[in-house]
Enzyme design. Structure first.
Site, PDB file in Angstrom:
ATOM      1  CG  HIS A 286      42.362   5.602  -0.780  1.00  0.00           C
ATOM      2  ND1 HIS A 286      43.503   6.369  -0.789  1.00  0.00           N
ATOM      3  CD2 HIS A 286      42.052   5.389  -2.089  1.00  0.00           C
ATOM      4  CE1 HIS A 286      43.851   6.611  -2.040  1.00  0.00           C
ATOM      5  NE2 HIS A 286      42.991   6.024  -2.849  1.00  0.00           N
ATOM      6  CD  GLU A 287      38.914   3.823  -4.105  1.00  0.00           C
ATOM      7  OE1 GLU A 287      38.355   4.618  -4.883  1.00  0.00           O
ATOM      8  OE2 GLU A 287      40.067   3.400  -4.294  1.00  0.00           O
ATOM      9  CG  HIS A 290      39.573   9.399  -4.417  1.00  0.00           C
ATOM     10  ND1 HIS A 290      40.667  10.199  -4.670  1.00  0.00           N
ATOM     11  CD2 HIS A 290      40.054   8.127  -4.402  1.00  0.00           C
ATOM     12  CE1 HIS A 290      41.747   9.450  -4.795  1.00  0.00           C
ATOM     13  NE2 HIS A 290      41.406   8.184  -4.635  1.00  0.00           N
ATOM     14  CD  GLU A 366      44.876   7.499  -5.836  1.00  0.00           C
ATOM     15  OE1 GLU A 366      44.796   6.713  -4.869  1.00  0.00           O
ATOM     16  OE2 GLU A 366      43.923   7.710  -6.610  1.00  0.00           O
TER      17      GLU A 366
END
Length: 426
Positions: A286-287, A290, A366
């Site tokens: 997920h990070e 970004h 997100e």
């Protein structure tokens, strides 16, 4: 607060996600935080209003002039007076904010099992933060004021370029030189998790150079993960509280270890905290999403566009003597006071609107980062990781939609889980 007070039973859709005991703990924690936020926010508004009504800003400016005058710097040394003013203002803010910070740490966070600090560690940390802040703030401010003074008609361009360079330098050096002053960073030990992280980074062309574990458990049992660095020199930082296998909170203290570190408390949890390796990889997926989707660059661009606009408007407004007179400055128009008036007060409504727009954008980012992790095949693990992290941090999964829309930079848990659910089932 109404939602926190009235939602006392686990909703049906959360039945398989959260047990009633954890649900009640998170409800009470968020209710306490809400109460604290209300009173601290009210105090902040009253304090700010009284400072304005009683002429606190011109009083502090005059006091700064007297102090700098005694040191041999007359009124012509405006930058010196500005630095004294800034030092006194930040000292005042630190002192008045200290009781609130103490209450938050040693009453609320302590009550709900998150605080890991002793009183001695807290004060040592607070003093260190204040000193480090001054070491950065005072030189940067003096240079900014000097640039504004000598910049001529286009000073706002030079001031903006200067703040851009400073922000990039601080981002670059923060984790290597500033953060280690407060927390211990150690390289992630060789093993399966490190190999899996390096493999995932390589697969998405993330230029990973190092992976660190930070001892976040020294001050709090909240968990986090982030990456930093520019160009081909990026590092990943994992809080030990995120890692089930590395968290000090999951380990019984070794024999004779009790007296070794008196700065932090030894609080062994009854149940494991943190995520398994597969879940940690999903969180990192997920990070890194970004980064891959350009969210970091987009945020920097938006921030710098806003900064340029603010400096331009500052250049337009700085000559308006009535602005200074409204705040008690009738004879002088100090540059630092102009910055404070325009950026803190005049731009206040604009900043609220901008903050809301950035919150909406953040929620969109997100969801996109979750979708990226889903494309990496991490949907199932991210699903379970989000539930674990919500439980570990006592996040309350039920929220008022208007409050959530305005304040929450991350989507509510149920919305994120719903978006991941289809892929998880597949």
């Amino acid at each position: 607060r109404r939602v926190y007070r009235s939602t006392t039973h686990v909703p049906r859709e959360l039945g398989q996600i959260m047990d009633s005991e954890t649900f009640e703990k998170s409800r009470l924690y968020q209710l306490d935080k809400s109460t604290f936020s209300f009173w601290s926010g009210l105090y902040s508004e009253v304090e700010g209003t009284m400072i304005l009504l009683c002429g606190g800003i011109p009083f502090l400016w005059n006091l700064s002039g007297q102090i700098s005058g005694r040191a041999g710097f007359g009124p012509e040394y405006e930058i010196v007076q500005s630095l004294v003013f800034l030092l006194l203002a930040t000292l005042f803010s630190a002192v008045t904010g200290l009781p609130w910070s103490l209450y938050n740490t040693f009453v609320i966070e302590e009550k709900h099992g998150f605080n890991q600090q002793t009183l001695g560690f807290f004060f040592k940390d607070a003093i260190k933060k204040f000193i480090v802040t001054q070491c950065i703030l005072l030189p940067v401010t003096s240079l900014l004021l000097y640039i504004i003074k000598i910049g001529g008609d286009y000073f706002f361009i030079y001031a903006w370029l200067f703040t851009l360079v400073v922000s990039l330098v601080l981002v670059t050096i923060y984790a290597d030189y500033i953060a280690p002053l407060f927390d211990k960073f150690i390289p992630l030990p060789e093993g399966e998790l490190k190999q899996q992280i390096e493999t995932m980074a390589k697969n998405i062309d993330f230029p990973l150079t190092k992976v660190y574990v930070v001892e976040g458990s020294k001050r709090s049992s909240h968990s986090n993960a982030y990456f930093y660095g520019f160009f081909k020199n990026k590092r990943i930082v994992l809080f030990d509280t995120l890692l089930e296998d590395y968290s000090a909170l999951n380990k019984e203290p070794a024999e004779g270890e009790d007296g070794e570190n008196e700065e932090t408390k030894s609080k062994t949890k009854n149940k494991k905290q943190g995520c398994k390796n597969e879940e940690v990889l999903a969180v990192l997926g997920h990070e890194l999403g970004h980064w891959k989707l350009g969210h970091t660059v987009k945020n920097i661009i938006i921030s710098q566009m806003n900064s340029f606009l603010c400096f331009f408007l500052f250049a337009v407004l700085i000559g308006r003597k009535e602005l200074f007179a409204a705040f008690g400055f009738y004879d002088t128009q100090p540059t630092l006071i102009g910055l404070m008036i325009i950026f803190q007060f005049i731009f206040s409504p604009y900043n609220e609107v901008l903050s809301f727009c950035l919150t909406v954008l953040s929620r969109r980012f997100e969801f996109q980062a979750d979708a990226f992790a889903k494309e990496l095949g991490k949907a199932k693990d991210l699903y379970s990781a989000l539930i674990k992290l919500n439980k570990d941090n006592l996040g309350f999964p039920v929220s008022d939609w208007i409050f959530s829309m305005w304040h929450y930079s991350h989507p509510p848990l149920l919305e994120r889980l719903q978006a991941l659910k289809d892929a998880k089932q597949e």
